[in-house]
Design an enzyme around this catalytic site. Structure first.
Site, PDB file in Angstrom:
ATOM      1  N   GLU A   5       0.829  -1.217   0.000  1.00 17.03           N
ATOM      2  CA  GLU A   5       0.000   0.000   0.000  1.00 17.03           C
ATOM      3  C   GLU A   5       0.860   1.263   0.000  1.00 17.03           C
ATOM      4  O   GLU A   5       0.537   2.244  -0.668  1.00 17.03           O
ATOM      5  CB  GLU A   5      -0.972   0.010   1.186  1.00 17.03           C
ATOM      6  CG  GLU A   5      -1.993  -1.129   1.173  1.00 17.03           C
ATOM      7  CD  GLU A   5      -2.734  -1.305  -0.147  1.00 17.03           C
ATOM      8  OE1 GLU A   5      -2.940  -0.315  -0.864  1.00 17.03           O
ATOM      9  OE2 GLU A   5      -3.086  -2.454  -0.473  1.00 17.03           O
ATOM     10  N   HIS A  63     -12.424  -8.168  -5.508  1.00 15.65           N
ATOM     11  CA  HIS A  63     -12.211  -7.521  -6.808  1.00 15.65           C
ATOM     12  C   HIS A  63     -13.316  -7.830  -7.823  1.00 15.65           C
ATOM     13  O   HIS A  63     -13.605  -7.007  -8.688  1.00 15.65           O
ATOM     14  CB  HIS A  63     -10.865  -7.948  -7.395  1.00 15.65           C
ATOM     15  CG  HIS A  63      -9.704  -7.684  -6.494  1.00 15.65           C
ATOM     16  ND1 HIS A  63      -9.509  -8.355  -5.308  1.00 15.65           N
ATOM     17  CD2 HIS A  63      -8.666  -6.822  -6.586  1.00 15.65           C
ATOM     18  CE1 HIS A  63      -8.417  -7.917  -4.718  1.00 15.65           C
ATOM     19  NE2 HIS A  63      -7.878  -6.978  -5.474  1.00 15.65           N
TER      20      HIS A  63
HETATM   21  O1  X8Z Z   1      -5.725  -6.486  -3.791  1.00 11.84           O
HETATM   22  C1  X8Z Z   1      -4.517  -6.390  -3.612  1.00 11.84           C
HETATM   23  C2  X8Z Z   1      -3.971  -5.149  -2.962  1.00 11.84           C
HETATM   24  C3  X8Z Z   1      -4.836  -4.019  -3.347  1.00 11.84           C
HETATM   25  S1  X8Z Z   1      -4.129  -2.437  -3.186  1.00 11.84           S
HETATM   26  C4  X8Z Z   1      -3.924  -5.348  -1.479  1.00 11.84           C
HETATM   27  N1  X8Z Z   1      -3.695  -7.397  -3.955  1.00 11.84           N
HETATM   28  C5  X8Z Z   1      -4.208  -8.593  -4.609  1.00 11.84           C
HETATM   29  C6  X8Z Z   1      -5.144  -9.377  -3.719  1.00 11.84           C
HETATM   30  O2  X8Z Z   1      -5.143  -9.170  -2.509  1.00 11.84           O
HETATM   31  O3  X8Z Z   1      -5.861 -10.242  -4.235  1.00 11.84           O
HETATM   32  C7  X8Z Z   1      -2.253  -7.406  -3.813  1.00 11.84           C
HETATM   33  C8  X8Z Z   1      -1.787  -8.640  -4.502  1.00 11.84           C
HETATM   34  C9  X8Z Z   1      -2.992  -9.410  -4.911  1.00 11.84           C
HETATM   35 ZN    ZN Z   2      -2.579  -2.510  -4.753  1.00  8.62          ZN
END
Ligand code: X8Z
Ligand code: ZN
Length: 623
Positions: free
Chosen positions: A393, A523
């Site tokens: 972050e 997501h």
């Molecule tokens: O979603 C993220 C970050 C967002 S800023 C924490 N990542 C992916 C996840 O958590 O699925 C980082 C790597 C993969």
């Molecule tokens: Zn990120």
């Protein structure tokens, strides 16, 4: 999460601005252009239009209004994501209003017409202007006011989905638990029966998101279709200058390159976990509930490297120390201290027990005003996973701060592409776990004997296992969902078909269409059709790391210590400083001499192949 405007998990991607507002957002920008067609009455021929000046005027006015509306939207979203009160729609209403105002402006017919008109005269514009105009047109496609009603409904549906997603009350053994609790249980629990119950508890949210997600698919597709994109997946890929096919070809290639190593890890994990859980018959496919992560995207907790116990060290230091330590690391490279607003306004830690509201449980970083108000939303606990996430972050935060400079106009304050934004902090997360770094900071005993192969194995279980999930499962599912209009009665079946094919994982019991397991990944709901960003970010991360280790530090990429290296800081800041004003391919070529490629990542893990092949000798391979 990648909030729309806070784009990308909060990364400010140019491409995600929405919102439509009341008539107040009207500006006269859209009518500023002189007519290019002379009227019958005009006596003299019209003076030639100075398109360069015209573009400057337009961009100045547009950017001022855009920044103002963006800020209002970010403030509203921040509140919606940090204070979720069951049954209280105050925040949702305010957020919808702010986002509608943003959409009404960015997607106004006047702005779209003018942008198109200006872009018809590219030959008379500077590259810099063209990039800004294209960014604004990309934003417009997410909220065209020719279909204002669809955009408005999409905004409302997105706000509601966020509330459902982060307002959900997870239960395990009859008690409310957080996602942090579930993650910790999945890392530690040894009973396969209990593991299955924990895993199932983590999937209970899925069905509650189904109607909302199907509704959003329609609305997201319809929105971008108004400006000529066939579907929402294609729209998101176009932010890289790639077609849908080109993006899928790229991620499939990355997956293929890592596949031989993944196959070894998969075989190794099946046998080792069967041993650990005392299961006689080694399964052909890994039960999803056996892995120390809700989606099988990171298996690193499977291995403890003797002499390293980072979790125990971090537990003693505490959560706050982790954030401060990550900041110190960036500062040691020459980055500034975080601005006071970061500590004053961020939401960095889990809510206190008994809080009457919930917050977004997924980490994000926010560029609130496209200026110096930067914040992070996390639920940091002292453990290795959050240690890496904190570095991740802060990578976003320092990217924001670095491209916030007079040379970079508001519209180009974004990563070279979205994957670069994700790569910076993940790179620092990798660097912050390597032995010489830990020893240098006194986080590990210099005399501790550690096994290099076990260390590399642990890293592979983090970075390599992520690739089939990100470039395979997530990207393929969203491609099917948005572009191929996956039928509503095949959503879960398609998910598990992909999970088996790419990850070699199967659910512990049959998961019919009454479940919606993809929607348990945040997501899928609030950072749609962009998950390949992370796959690409890992590839870029290893390219940058390879360059830093070999060319700058002259160290073995497996054992580096970036701490205190101003040269490394300059290298990274030089990539960040121009934001999106430089072509992302050119940036990579200039800085590393290479095109985008999994070469460095494959090379990094190559030494492990020999070890894994020896371990897996005589074992049955199933993928
Ligand atoms: O979603 C993220 C970050 C967002 S800023 C924490 N990542 C992916 C996840 O958590 O699925 C980082 C790597 C993969
Ligand atoms: Zn990120």
């Amino acid at each position: 999460m990648k909030k729309p405007l806070i784009s990308g998990v909060a990364v400010a991607t140019l491409g995600t601005v929405l919102w439509a507002c009341a008539p107040t957002a009207k500006t006269n920008i859209g009518t500023a252009l002189p007519s290019t067609t002379p009227t019958a009455e005009s006596a003299a021929p019209p003076a030639p239009v100075d398109w360069g000046r015209q573009a400057d005027e337009f961009l100045t006015n547009y950017s001022t209004e855009y920044q103002k509306l963006y800020t209002q939207s970010a403030e509203a979203e921040w509140r919606s994501n940090t204070r979720i009160v069951a049954g209280d729609s105050t925040n949702a209403v305010a957020t919808a209003r702010a986002n509608e105002a943003m959409a009404a402006f960015t997607g106004s017919a006047g702005n779209i017409n003018e942008l198109r008109q200006l872009l018809e005269h590219k030959d008379q514009l500077q590259e810099f202007q063209i990039k800004q105009l294209q960014a604004a047109l990309y934003n417009a496609a997410n909220s065209p006011q020719t279909i204002a009603d669809v955009v408005k409904r999409r905004i409302k549906a997105e706000t509601q989905q966020t509330e459902k997603l982060y307002g959900f009350d997870y239960k395990y053994q009859g008690k409310s638990v957080t996602t942090n609790d579930l993650d910790e249980l999945l890392r530690k629990e040894n009973s396969p029966q209990k593991r299955q119950a924990i895993w199932e508890a983590s999937k209970a949210i899925g069905p509650t998101l189904k109607d909302g997600l199907l509704n959003l698919r329609g609305l997201r597709n319809e929105t971008v279709q108004a400006l000529g994109y066939p579907d929402y997946f294609t729209y998101q890929a176009s932010d890289y200058g790639l077609s849908r096919d080109e993006m899928m070809t790229l991620v499939r290639q990355i997956n293929d390159e890592l596949r031989p190593l993944y196959r070894e890890l998969h075989t190794y994990a099946r046998y080792e976990l069967a041993k650990k859980y005392k299961v006689q018959q080694v399964p052909d496919y890994l039960p999803a509930s056996w892995l120390p992560n809700r989606w099988g995207q990171d298996w690193s907790a499977m291995v403890d490297v003797k002499g390293v116990n980072l979790d125990a060290t971090l537990a003693k230091k505490g959560a706050e120390w982790q954030v401060k330590q990550a900041e110190r690391f960036y500062q040691s490279l020459g980055f500034q201290a975080l601005p006071p607003v970061f500590y004053e306004k961020s939401s960095l830690y889990p809510l206190p027990k008994g809080a009457t509201y919930k917050k977004n449980n997924h980490a994000s970083a926010w560029h609130m005003d496209l200026n110096n108000d930067v914040r992070s939303l996390m639920s940091v606990e002292p453990n290795t996973e959050w240690y890496e996430t904190t570095h991740h972050e802060l990578g976003h935060i320092y990217y924001y701060l670095t491209y916030t400079n007079p040379e970079v106009p508001v519209l180009l304050r974004a990563g070279a592409n979205r994957a670069y934004h994700e790569a910076m902090g993940s790179l620092m997360g990798l660097a912050a776990t390597q032995k010489p770094f830990l020893v240098g900071l006194g986080l590990m005993d210099a005399k501790a004997k550690t096994d290099e192969t076990q260390t590399l194995l642990k890293e592979a279980l983090n970075y390599v296992t992520f690739i089939p999930f990100s470039s395979g499962v997530m990207s393929e599912w969203e491609n099917s969902f948005y572009a191929d209009k996956l039928p509503a009665d095949q959503l879960n079946a398609r998910w598990w078909e992909l999970v088996k094919k790419y990850q070699g994982i199967v659910p512990p019991t049959t998961r019919g269409e009454q479940y919606l397991d993809p929607a348990t990944k945040t997501h899928i709901n609030d950072d749609p059709a962009q998950y390949y960003d992370y796959a690409l970010s890992y590839v870029i991360l290893f390219q940058l790391h390879d360059h830093i280790a070999k060319k700058i530090l002259k160290q073995d990429p497996h054992a580096t210590n970036y701490y205190g290296s101003k040269e490394v800081g300059t290298f990274l800041a030089d990539i960040m400083r121009p934001g999106a004003s430089k072509d992302w391919r050119a940036v990579l070529k200039d800085k590393t001499g290479e095109d985008l490629s999994a070469r460095a990542m494959v090379e990094y893990f190559q030494p492990l192949m020999v070890y894994l092949k020896a371990q897996n000798k005589g074992r049955k391979y199933t993928m």
